[in-house]
Design a protein around this motif. Sequence first.
Motif, PDB file in Angstrom:
ATOM      1  N   GLU A   5       0.827  -1.211   0.000  1.00  0.00           N
ATOM      2  CA  GLU A   5       0.000   0.000   0.000  1.00  0.00           C
ATOM      3  C   GLU A   5       0.859   1.258   0.000  1.00  0.00           C
ATOM      4  O   GLU A   5       0.628   2.199  -0.770  1.00  0.00           O
ATOM      5  N   ALA A   6       1.876   1.267   0.877  1.00  0.00           N
ATOM      6  CA  ALA A   6       2.753   2.444   0.950  1.00  0.00           C
ATOM      7  C   ALA A   6       3.569   2.587  -0.333  1.00  0.00           C
ATOM      8  O   ALA A   6       3.785   3.699  -0.822  1.00  0.00           O
ATOM      9  N   GLY A   7       4.014   1.443  -0.885  1.00  0.00           N
ATOM     10  CA  GLY A   7       4.789   1.493  -2.117  1.00  0.00           C
ATOM     11  C   GLY A   7       3.979   2.026  -3.283  1.00  0.00           C
ATOM     12  O   GLY A   7       4.470   2.817  -4.093  1.00  0.00           O
ATOM     13  N   SER A   8       2.724   1.599  -3.364  1.00  0.00           N
ATOM     14  CA  SER A   8       1.868   2.108  -4.433  1.00  0.00           C
ATOM     15  C   SER A   8       1.670   3.608  -4.302  1.00  0.00           C
ATOM     16  O   SER A   8       1.598   4.331  -5.305  1.00  0.00           O
ATOM     17  N   ALA A   9       1.608   4.081  -3.052  1.00  0.00           N
ATOM     18  CA  ALA A   9       1.410   5.515  -2.826  1.00  0.00           C
ATOM     19  C   ALA A   9       2.627   6.330  -3.268  1.00  0.00           C
ATOM     20  O   ALA A   9       2.500   7.507  -3.609  1.00  0.00           O
ATOM     21  N   LEU A  10       3.814   5.702  -3.275  1.00  0.00           N
ATOM     22  CA  LEU A  10       5.011   6.429  -3.695  1.00  0.00           C
ATOM     23  C   LEU A  10       4.877   6.931  -5.128  1.00  0.00           C
ATOM     24  O   LEU A  10       5.275   8.046  -5.453  1.00  0.00           O
ATOM     25  N   ALA A  11       4.335   6.073  -5.981  1.00  0.00           N
ATOM     26  CA  ALA A  11       4.257   6.410  -7.403  1.00  0.00           C
ATOM     27  C   ALA A  11       2.968   7.137  -7.770  1.00  0.00           C
ATOM     28  O   ALA A  11       2.815   7.574  -8.903  1.00  0.00           O
ATOM     29  N   ARG A  12       2.033   7.233  -6.805  1.00  0.00           N
ATOM     30  CA  ARG A  12       0.790   7.950  -7.096  1.00  0.00           C
ATOM     31  C   ARG A  12       1.012   9.438  -6.850  1.00  0.00           C
ATOM     32  O   ARG A  12       0.958   9.914  -5.716  1.00  0.00           O
ATOM     33  N   LEU A  13       1.281  10.137  -7.887  1.00  0.00           N
ATOM     34  CA  LEU A  13       1.518  11.582  -7.781  1.00  0.00           C
ATOM     35  C   LEU A  13       0.257  12.307  -8.233  1.00  0.00           C
ATOM     36  O   LEU A  13      -0.045  12.372  -9.423  1.00  0.00           O
ATOM     37  N   ASP A  14      -0.474  12.786  -7.271  1.00  0.00           N
ATOM     38  CA  ASP A  14      -1.723  13.481  -7.555  1.00  0.00           C
ATOM     39  C   ASP A  14      -1.452  14.709  -8.421  1.00  0.00           C
ATOM     40  O   ASP A  14      -0.650  15.574  -8.045  1.00  0.00           O
ATOM     41  N   PRO A  15      -2.100  14.795  -9.595  1.00  0.00           N
ATOM     42  CA  PRO A  15      -1.849  15.939 -10.489  1.00  0.00           C
ATOM     43  C   PRO A  15      -2.039  17.289  -9.798  1.00  0.00           C
ATOM     44  O   PRO A  15      -1.297  18.238 -10.049  1.00  0.00           O
ATOM     45  N   GLU A  16      -3.042  17.378  -8.924  1.00  0.00           N
ATOM     46  CA  GLU A  16      -3.286  18.645  -8.240  1.00  0.00           C
ATOM     47  C   GLU A  16      -2.147  18.982  -7.281  1.00  0.00           C
ATOM     48  O   GLU A  16      -1.848  20.141  -7.031  1.00  0.00           O
TER      49      GLU A  16
END
Length: 582
Positions: A183-194
């Motif tokens: 879960e934390a690893g997936s969040a690393l690459a999730r760069l919210d455009p806003e």
Amino acid sequence: MIVLGSPGAETHQLEAMLGGRCDLVYAESIGPEHADASFVVTLAEPGSLGLTGLGDHERDVLLRSIGEAICLVTAGGRLLWGNAMFGGLREDVQQTVIAAAAEAAASFQGRPASTGSGPESSEDRRTHRWRGQLECGSGRVYELQATPMHTHGASQYGDRAVGIVRDITETEQAKRKIGAIDEAGSALARLDPETVRDMNAVERLKLLEERIVKASHDLLNYDHFGIRLIDQHTGRLEMVMSHGFPAAAVDLELYPAAEGNGIIGRVAATGTPYICKDSSVDESFLPGATGAMSSLTVPLKLQDRIIGVLDIESLERNAFDQSDLQFAVIFARYVAMALQTLNMLVIERSTTGRTISSRFEGELDDPLSDILKEVGELSTDHADPDSAAHIERIKADVHSIRERMQAVAQGPNTLLGVGKALGPDKADPMLVGKRVLIADDQAQIRNMIADVLRRRGCDTVVCASGQEAINELDQSSAEGHLPFDMVVSDISMPDRNGYEIFAVARGVLPEHAIILMTGFGYDPHHSIVRASQHGMKNVLYKPFQAQRLIDEAHRAITGEGPAPGGDDPAGPVTPGETNPSG
């Protein structure tokens, strides 16, 4: 286990009690081929619930040898029997198991019993088994597998169930930790455009670093680690992120090699993770975190390609085991993906910047040609002087627009507003007499920068490569040579990257006197972030306005902080900064 007799209800009961933990071999008599048997069991007469050939003590030894807690429980919640391992469980665990086993026994009661002969269907197996997890107040997690106890000749199951209990705390904790890492690893690459829209390339990488530091501390208890990436130009392993490492460890020069470059070089070359249990006796260990006594190093991979390493260190000996290695490998995979996401984002932005600039040039060409055509129609030999002057001004403006659009389309290979900056020489009191080193492998851009600064009174030294710049800096610090007051260097040259030049320059100049440049925010070696960590404050994102260069030169000389905003095309843009009419 050798069973003297034929398969039947009694053996089905035995198999249920053993839970498949022993291999049963049926035989009429004992022969030489059975010399390796651990136990010999003789079946009782039909209708008996016992197993002949075994006394109570031997039976307990047999069931205890399985290595798991076993119990016999009624649907009413009464414990009829438990082996020694079951008796060794905490009382609260025993009561939780008994309650669950009783519930299972009640669910079996009255169901059609298996005959014990012929293959069972998947539905039969599902009906004749109960499996569940039990969490107790002690923080331990247990798995209970319950099977019905069958009396020979009965068509239905009675009110008893055999329970086998396993402590799966460590396994379950590992599963949950892997889930949290995922879960934390997936969040690393999730760069919210806003979130990242108003960030430049440096700020985005800083955001990623903060996320990595937090995940490393909260999930993996790592407080000392470094991330090195392989520089595609030089082949070196460059430190792009570090936490808890001193400057000496950050600046250590390493290459992917099986020998001579420590554990980090070996892992980068082979792709094989490595656990150093004691740094004082491991000759491959190179100095990292101050006082580090053990380390865990894993490769950063994109598919099958090694792009770098994640090096984790501890101040304690034997701090890492195989489970830590498993967690680190999973986490490193996400770190590699996140770094690649940032890299692709910057590449996409830089490519888009070039494409848009070229499209603007093409789109404006037709209307500008029409303007020139119409102006030509208005031009006459008898036009009054004022009108003729206006017509010539319009023609000059059209030509200026075209030149500026062509300059923007060239992207990082030019300056914006350079025509105005290269007007009549105008000495700048802050820059007169300042000795400036300019390094860029693109001749046009380095010469333009040199011309702009010379016209304001600077003494410039122009270098066509990173190594040439480093040589000049080394010489400037020698006795009898003139020192430099300022350095302006591109970060992406074939032989040396921007951080290497910064590292040498900061040895002879204050950090604020060094300006790094990058095209459209592209920073493949993360030079800007690394230099920023060591005090570098001034960055120019090409193509930039010539006036922006002068402003940054003032800040480099005075040591003042950068102006708010920025001109990174991959992040915020100062109004008018990339406007060709600016």
